[in-house]
Design a protein around this motif. Structure first.
Motif, mmCIF file in Angstrom:
data_model
loop_
_atom_site.group_PDB
_atom_site.id
_atom_site.type_symbol
_atom_site.label_atom_id
_atom_site.label_comp_id
_atom_site.label_asym_id
_atom_site.label_seq_id
_atom_site.Cartn_x
_atom_site.Cartn_y
_atom_site.Cartn_z
ATOM 1 N N ALA A 196 2.495 -81.152 4.109
ATOM 2 C CA ALA A 196 1.285 -81.417 3.407
ATOM 3 C C ALA A 196 0.199 -81.731 4.555
ATOM 4 C CB ALA A 196 1.611 -82.761 2.793
ATOM 5 N N VAL A 197 -0.968 -80.911 4.499
ATOM 6 C CA VAL A 197 -1.976 -81.010 5.479
ATOM 7 C C VAL A 197 -3.298 -80.901 4.836
ATOM 8 C CG1 VAL A 197 -0.540 -79.467 6.979
ATOM 9 C CG2 VAL A 197 -2.101 -78.474 5.673
ATOM 10 N N THR A 198 -4.215 -81.249 5.518
ATOM 11 C CA THR A 198 -5.524 -81.313 5.271
ATOM 12 C C THR A 198 -6.314 -80.340 6.387
ATOM 13 O OG1 THR A 198 -5.498 -83.264 4.191
ATOM 14 C CG2 THR A 198 -7.865 -82.545 4.976
ATOM 15 N N VAL A 199 -7.009 -79.230 5.839
ATOM 16 C CA VAL A 199 -7.906 -78.518 6.985
ATOM 17 C C VAL A 199 -9.290 -78.632 6.617
ATOM 18 C CG1 VAL A 199 -8.040 -76.128 7.368
ATOM 19 C CG2 VAL A 199 -5.897 -76.757 7.071
ATOM 20 N N ALA A 200 -10.021 -78.834 7.632
ATOM 21 C CA ALA A 200 -11.322 -78.878 7.340
ATOM 22 C C ALA A 200 -12.153 -77.625 7.891
ATOM 23 C CB ALA A 200 -12.168 -80.009 8.439
ATOM 24 N N PHE A 201 -13.126 -77.243 7.134
ATOM 25 C CA PHE A 201 -13.584 -76.073 7.201
ATOM 26 C C PHE A 201 -14.999 -76.197 7.617
ATOM 27 C CE2 PHE A 201 -10.027 -74.892 4.309
ATOM 28 C CZ PHE A 201 -9.356 -73.625 4.740
ATOM 29 N N LEU A 202 -15.286 -75.693 8.545
ATOM 30 C CA LEU A 202 -16.582 -76.069 9.435
ATOM 31 C C LEU A 202 -17.683 -74.579 9.061
ATOM 32 C CD1 LEU A 202 -18.380 -77.327 11.300
ATOM 33 C CD2 LEU A 202 -17.368 -75.876 13.127
ATOM 34 N N VAL A 203 -18.683 -75.150 8.359
ATOM 35 C CA VAL A 203 -19.631 -74.207 7.989
ATOM 36 C C VAL A 203 -20.790 -74.457 9.133
ATOM 37 C CG1 VAL A 203 -21.427 -73.407 6.348
ATOM 38 C CG2 VAL A 203 -18.805 -74.482 5.627
ATOM 39 N N THR A 204 -21.249 -73.298 9.638
ATOM 40 C CA THR A 204 -21.644 -73.482 10.947
ATOM 41 C C THR A 204 -23.278 -73.038 10.654
ATOM 42 O OG1 THR A 204 -21.334 -71.168 11.666
ATOM 43 C CG2 THR A 204 -19.892 -72.842 12.724
ATOM 44 N N HIS A 205 -23.586 -72.402 9.580
ATOM 45 C CA HIS A 205 -25.030 -71.915 9.386
ATOM 46 C C HIS A 205 -25.004 -71.679 7.809
ATOM 47 C CE1 HIS A 205 -24.045 -67.641 8.918
ATOM 48 N NE2 HIS A 205 -23.180 -67.823 9.938
ATOM 49 N N GLY A 206 -26.452 -71.475 7.419
ATOM 50 C CA GLY A 206 -26.700 -71.160 5.904
ATOM 51 C C GLY A 206 -27.010 -69.681 5.939
ATOM 52 N N CYS A 207 -27.705 -69.033 5.014
ATOM 53 C CA CYS A 207 -27.940 -67.678 4.642
ATOM 54 C C CYS A 207 -29.374 -67.711 5.279
ATOM 55 C CB CYS A 207 -27.862 -67.418 3.205
ATOM 56 S SG CYS A 207 -26.454 -67.811 2.291
ATOM 57 N N ASP A 208 -29.454 -66.982 6.535
ATOM 58 C CA ASP A 208 -30.612 -66.793 7.000
ATOM 59 C C ASP A 208 -31.362 -68.201 7.457
ATOM 60 O OD1 ASP A 208 -30.375 -63.859 7.665
ATOM 61 O OD2 ASP A 208 -31.229 -63.685 5.723
ATOM 62 N N GLU A 209 -32.277 -68.297 6.569
ATOM 63 C CA GLU A 209 -32.970 -69.585 6.779
ATOM 64 C C GLU A 209 -32.828 -70.407 5.581
ATOM 65 O OE1 GLU A 209 -35.132 -70.497 9.699
ATOM 66 O OE2 GLU A 209 -34.229 -68.729 10.476
ATOM 67 N N GLU A 256 -11.272 -82.673 -0.666
ATOM 68 C CA GLU A 256 -11.658 -84.053 -0.352
ATOM 69 C C GLU A 256 -12.902 -84.239 -0.711
ATOM 70 O OE1 GLU A 256 -10.541 -85.282 3.494
ATOM 71 O OE2 GLU A 256 -8.312 -85.157 3.142
ATOM 72 N N ASP A 257 -13.169 -85.494 -1.447
ATOM 73 C CA ASP A 257 -14.555 -85.813 -1.598
ATOM 74 C C ASP A 257 -15.452 -85.778 -0.486
ATOM 75 O OD1 ASP A 257 -13.597 -86.401 -4.332
ATOM 76 O OD2 ASP A 257 -13.314 -88.435 -3.864
ATOM 77 N N LYS A 258 -16.541 -85.379 -0.592
ATOM 78 C CA LYS A 258 -17.619 -85.516 0.274
ATOM 79 C C LYS A 258 -18.838 -85.741 -0.319
ATOM 80 C CE LYS A 258 -19.500 -82.187 3.737
ATOM 81 N NZ LYS A 258 -19.157 -83.135 4.742
ATOM 82 N N ASP A 259 -19.383 -86.773 0.578
ATOM 83 C CA ASP A 259 -20.681 -87.416 -0.058
ATOM 84 C C ASP A 259 -21.698 -86.338 -0.358
ATOM 85 O OD1 ASP A 259 -19.812 -89.850 0.223
ATOM 86 O OD2 ASP A 259 -20.743 -90.311 2.119
ATOM 87 N N GLY A 260 -22.549 -86.321 -1.155
ATOM 88 C CA GLY A 260 -23.440 -85.482 -1.533
ATOM 89 C C GLY A 260 -22.921 -83.982 -2.353
ATOM 90 N N TRP A 261 -21.598 -84.200 -2.496
ATOM 91 C CA TRP A 261 -21.138 -82.866 -2.915
ATOM 92 C C TRP A 261 -20.314 -83.198 -4.008
ATOM 93 C CZ3 TRP A 261 -22.602 -77.875 -0.805
ATOM 94 C CH2 TRP A 261 -23.402 -77.908 0.140
#
Length: 168
Positions: free
Chosen positions: A45-58, A78-83
């Motif tokens: 049983a694991v938790t993987v954090a997926f790193l998002v490094t940028h948006g779509c262009d600007e 997992e719960d995330k503040d603001g999401w």
């Protein structure tokens, strides 16, 4: 005092540095949605954090949809503040933010890994205020390849044919 030759060398150096900065600014984003860890043990049983490094262009990110790969069970965001985070059918969706285009952030998903060695390909659709990036291309050398988590083995450096065969 600088000589004519000294000014030429300095001008060349400044020009080369400026050209390099321009090329970096104009190059397409090479970053991906990256898993951490990218290798887990079978049956854990694991938790993987997926790193998002940028948006779509600007444009900032407002929604991420992760397709749950075959073999992963007991999947839950997992719960995330603001999401708002929810499992919807065969996907995990994070919606909210927005995540500024130049800000990196992680979105965590817990699951139980399969009991056998395999690769889990997490296809992701990143929706921005203006635009979409589909991290789903599993072809060799793809620029928008999905994150891959190795189960009992290392994930490939390049997300190519091996990931496509086992990730479905």
């Amino acid at each position: 005092m600088l000589t004519a030759g000294g000014r030429s060398r300095r001008s060349i150096v400044v020009s080369v540095l400026a050209l390099g900065a321009l090329l970096l600014a104009c190059a397409p984003a090479a970053a991906h949605v990256e898993p951490d860890p990218n290798r887990v043990e079978p049956g854990d049983a694991v938790t993987v954090a997926f790193l998002v490094t940028h948006g779509c262009d600007e444009s900032p990110t407002v929604k991420l949809t992760f397709k749950i790969p075959k073999g992963g069970t007991d999947v839950a965001p997992e719960d995330k503040d603001g999401w708002e985070a929810a499992k919807k059918g065969k996907t995990v969706v994070f919606e909210g933010g927005p995540l500024d285009t130049d800000t990196e952030d992680s979105f965590a998903i817990g699951f139980t890994a399969p009991n056998k060695k395999t690769l889990l390909v997490w296809k992701v659709v990143q929706k921005c205020e203006d635009g979409v990036i589909r991290w789903i291309d599993t072809s060799e050398g793809a620029e928008e390849s999905p994150p891959v988590v190795g189960v009992g083995k290392d994930a490939p450096e390049e997300h190519g044919e091996e990931a496509e065969e086992t990730g479905h």
